[in-house]
Write a protein that holds these residues in place. Structure first.
Motif, mmCIF file in Angstrom:
data_model
loop_
_atom_site.group_PDB
_atom_site.id
_atom_site.type_symbol
_atom_site.label_atom_id
_atom_site.label_comp_id
_atom_site.label_asym_id
_atom_site.label_seq_id
_atom_site.Cartn_x
_atom_site.Cartn_y
_atom_site.Cartn_z
ATOM 1 N N ASP A 18 -2.356 7.264 -12.129
ATOM 2 C CA ASP A 18 -2.980 6.046 -11.612
ATOM 3 C C ASP A 18 -2.174 4.856 -12.110
ATOM 4 O O ASP A 18 -2.185 4.545 -13.296
ATOM 5 C CB ASP A 18 -4.422 5.971 -12.089
ATOM 6 C CG ASP A 18 -5.185 4.817 -11.487
ATOM 7 O OD1 ASP A 18 -4.586 4.035 -10.716
ATOM 8 O OD2 ASP A 18 -6.383 4.689 -11.784
ATOM 9 N N MET A 19 -1.456 4.204 -11.217
ATOM 10 C CA MET A 19 -0.581 3.098 -11.601
ATOM 11 C C MET A 19 -1.341 1.801 -11.864
ATOM 12 O O MET A 19 -0.751 0.805 -12.251
ATOM 13 C CB MET A 19 0.496 2.863 -10.543
ATOM 14 C CG MET A 19 1.531 3.964 -10.498
ATOM 15 S SD MET A 19 2.608 3.978 -11.944
ATOM 16 C CE MET A 19 1.978 5.352 -12.865
ATOM 17 N N ARG A 20 -2.665 1.812 -11.698
ATOM 18 C CA ARG A 20 -3.461 0.645 -12.069
ATOM 19 C C ARG A 20 -3.672 0.588 -13.570
ATOM 20 O O ARG A 20 -4.058 -0.438 -14.095
ATOM 21 C CB ARG A 20 -4.809 0.688 -11.361
ATOM 22 C CG ARG A 20 -4.685 0.579 -9.845
ATOM 23 C CD ARG A 20 -6.008 0.756 -9.188
ATOM 24 N NE ARG A 20 -6.469 2.141 -9.390
ATOM 25 C CZ ARG A 20 -7.604 2.631 -8.936
ATOM 26 N NH1 ARG A 20 -8.412 1.858 -8.240
ATOM 27 N NH2 ARG A 20 -7.941 3.887 -9.148
ATOM 28 N N ARG A 21 -3.408 1.693 -14.252
ATOM 29 C CA ARG A 21 -3.604 1.750 -15.703
ATOM 30 C C ARG A 21 -2.563 0.916 -16.431
ATOM 31 O O ARG A 21 -1.406 0.868 -16.046
ATOM 32 C CB ARG A 21 -3.500 3.185 -16.207
ATOM 33 C CG ARG A 21 -4.626 4.055 -15.792
ATOM 34 C CD ARG A 21 -4.505 5.406 -16.418
ATOM 35 N NE ARG A 21 -5.644 6.227 -16.050
ATOM 36 C CZ ARG A 21 -5.916 7.386 -16.601
ATOM 37 N NH1 ARG A 21 -5.135 7.870 -17.534
ATOM 38 N NH2 ARG A 21 -6.958 8.060 -16.217
ATOM 39 N N GLY A 22 -3.010 0.315 -17.499
ATOM 40 C CA GLY A 22 -2.119 -0.424 -18.377
ATOM 41 C C GLY A 22 -1.703 0.446 -19.546
ATOM 42 O O GLY A 22 -1.859 1.674 -19.529
ATOM 43 N N MET A 23 -1.209 -0.192 -20.610
ATOM 44 C CA MET A 23 -0.702 0.609 -21.731
ATOM 45 C C MET A 23 -1.803 1.364 -22.457
ATOM 46 O O MET A 23 -1.579 2.476 -22.909
ATOM 47 C CB MET A 23 0.130 -0.240 -22.680
ATOM 48 C CG MET A 23 -0.578 -1.354 -23.365
ATOM 49 S SD MET A 23 0.487 -2.269 -24.495
ATOM 50 C CE MET A 23 1.571 -3.073 -23.381
ATOM 51 N N ASN A 24 -3.004 0.802 -22.552
ATOM 52 C CA ASN A 24 -4.083 1.520 -23.238
ATOM 53 C C ASN A 24 -4.531 2.736 -22.441
ATOM 54 O O ASN A 24 -4.761 3.810 -23.001
ATOM 55 C CB ASN A 24 -5.267 0.585 -23.486
ATOM 56 C CG ASN A 24 -4.948 -0.487 -24.501
ATOM 57 O OD1 ASN A 24 -4.097 -0.291 -25.372
ATOM 58 N ND2 ASN A 24 -5.606 -1.630 -24.394
ATOM 59 N N GLY A 25 -4.655 2.586 -21.124
ATOM 60 C CA GLY A 25 -5.056 3.714 -20.285
ATOM 61 C C GLY A 25 -4.014 4.815 -20.258
ATOM 62 O O GLY A 25 -4.347 6.001 -20.298
ATOM 63 N N LEU A 26 -2.735 4.441 -20.205
ATOM 64 C CA LEU A 26 -1.675 5.451 -20.209
ATOM 65 C C LEU A 26 -1.556 6.113 -21.577
ATOM 66 O O LEU A 26 -1.286 7.312 -21.667
ATOM 67 C CB LEU A 26 -0.352 4.828 -19.781
ATOM 68 C CG LEU A 26 -0.288 4.407 -18.310
ATOM 69 C CD1 LEU A 26 1.014 3.670 -18.031
ATOM 70 C CD2 LEU A 26 -0.437 5.603 -17.387
ATOM 71 N N ALA A 27 -1.763 5.351 -22.662
ATOM 72 C CA ALA A 27 -1.747 5.950 -24.006
ATOM 73 C C ALA A 27 -2.879 6.959 -24.154
ATOM 74 O O ALA A 27 -2.704 8.024 -24.761
ATOM 75 C CB ALA A 27 -1.853 4.862 -25.071
ATOM 76 N N LEU A 28 -4.026 6.637 -23.582
ATOM 77 C CA LEU A 28 -5.139 7.577 -23.610
ATOM 78 C C LEU A 28 -4.819 8.826 -22.797
ATOM 79 O O LEU A 28 -5.167 9.943 -23.193
ATOM 80 C CB LEU A 28 -6.400 6.894 -23.078
ATOM 81 C CG LEU A 28 -7.701 7.653 -23.244
ATOM 82 C CD1 LEU A 28 -8.004 7.883 -24.721
ATOM 83 C CD2 LEU A 28 -8.827 6.889 -22.585
ATOM 84 N N GLN A 29 -4.128 8.669 -21.673
ATOM 85 C CA GLN A 29 -3.712 9.823 -20.869
ATOM 86 C C GLN A 29 -2.727 10.690 -21.639
ATOM 87 O O GLN A 29 -2.796 11.913 -21.575
ATOM 88 C CB GLN A 29 -3.085 9.352 -19.560
ATOM 89 C CG GLN A 29 -2.686 10.493 -18.657
ATOM 90 C CD GLN A 29 -2.131 10.009 -17.319
ATOM 91 O OE1 GLN A 29 -2.302 8.866 -16.940
ATOM 92 N NE2 GLN A 29 -1.462 10.905 -16.615
ATOM 93 N N VAL A 30 -1.801 10.076 -22.373
ATOM 94 C CA VAL A 30 -0.859 10.838 -23.193
ATOM 95 C C VAL A 30 -1.622 11.662 -24.220
ATOM 96 O O VAL A 30 -1.335 12.840 -24.435
ATOM 97 C CB VAL A 30 0.149 9.898 -23.891
ATOM 98 C CG1 VAL A 30 0.929 10.628 -24.970
ATOM 99 C CG2 VAL A 30 1.091 9.282 -22.884
ATOM 100 N N GLN A 31 -2.597 11.043 -24.847
ATOM 101 C CA GLN A 31 -3.346 11.717 -25.910
ATOM 102 C C GLN A 31 -4.246 12.814 -25.369
ATOM 103 O O GLN A 31 -4.264 13.921 -25.902
ATOM 104 C CB GLN A 31 -4.185 10.688 -26.659
ATOM 105 C CG GLN A 31 -4.899 11.228 -27.857
ATOM 106 C CD GLN A 31 -5.610 10.124 -28.624
ATOM 107 O OE1 GLN A 31 -5.371 8.944 -28.414
ATOM 108 N NE2 GLN A 31 -6.477 10.508 -29.516
ATOM 109 N N GLN A 32 -4.990 12.541 -24.299
ATOM 110 C CA GLN A 32 -5.969 13.510 -23.810
ATOM 111 C C GLN A 32 -5.378 14.542 -22.860
ATOM 112 O O GLN A 32 -5.582 15.734 -23.038
ATOM 113 C CB GLN A 32 -7.117 12.779 -23.128
ATOM 114 C CG GLN A 32 -7.957 11.983 -24.092
ATOM 115 C CD GLN A 32 -9.094 11.253 -23.412
ATOM 116 O OE1 GLN A 32 -9.111 11.106 -22.193
ATOM 117 N NE2 GLN A 32 -10.042 10.786 -24.204
#
Length: 115
Positions: A18-32
């Motif tokens: 989802d390219m609407r995500r910012g750095m916090n959302g993408l960091a959460l995706q990396v983690q989860q």
């Protein structure tokens, strides 16, 4: 081009993100979703569904950075979702950012002899 320090690993998150995500959302995706530490110093590259936009997430030890690149024509070459997280080299990332097929870059012709 992002100045990638030596020893930094680069990971492609296969499948669309989802390219609407910012750095916090993408960091959460990396983690989860990827099961990795987003603050470990590695680069994580995400691609949108249309294939013309990528985002790169990087924590350099001081803070989180988010880079984005959109191609005006064409699409970024991307692995299939079945591949999971794909490691690439800094050179392959450079090819990708230039819109070149990073899996099989074509070298230009070089002469075999000077004369």
């Amino acid at each position: 081009m992002i100045p990638v320090p030596s020893g930094v690993r680069i990971w492609l998150a296969s499948g669309p993100s989802d390219m609407r995500r910012g750095m916090n959302g993408l960091a959460l995706q990396v983690q989860q979703a990827l099961g990795r530490d987003p603050h470990g110093g590695d680069l994580y590259v995400f691609r949108g569904r249309r294939g013309d936009l990528i985002k790169i997430l990087w924590h350099d030890g001081l803070g989180m950075s988010l880079y984005a690149k959109r191609l005006e024509r064409g699409r970024f070459i991307w692995p299939s979702p079945a591949d999971g997280v794909v490691p690439v080299t800094a050179a392959q990332l450079g090819y990708m950012l230039e819109g070149i097929d990073w899996r099989n870059p074509q070298r230009t012709w070089r002469p075999q002899a000077a004369g």
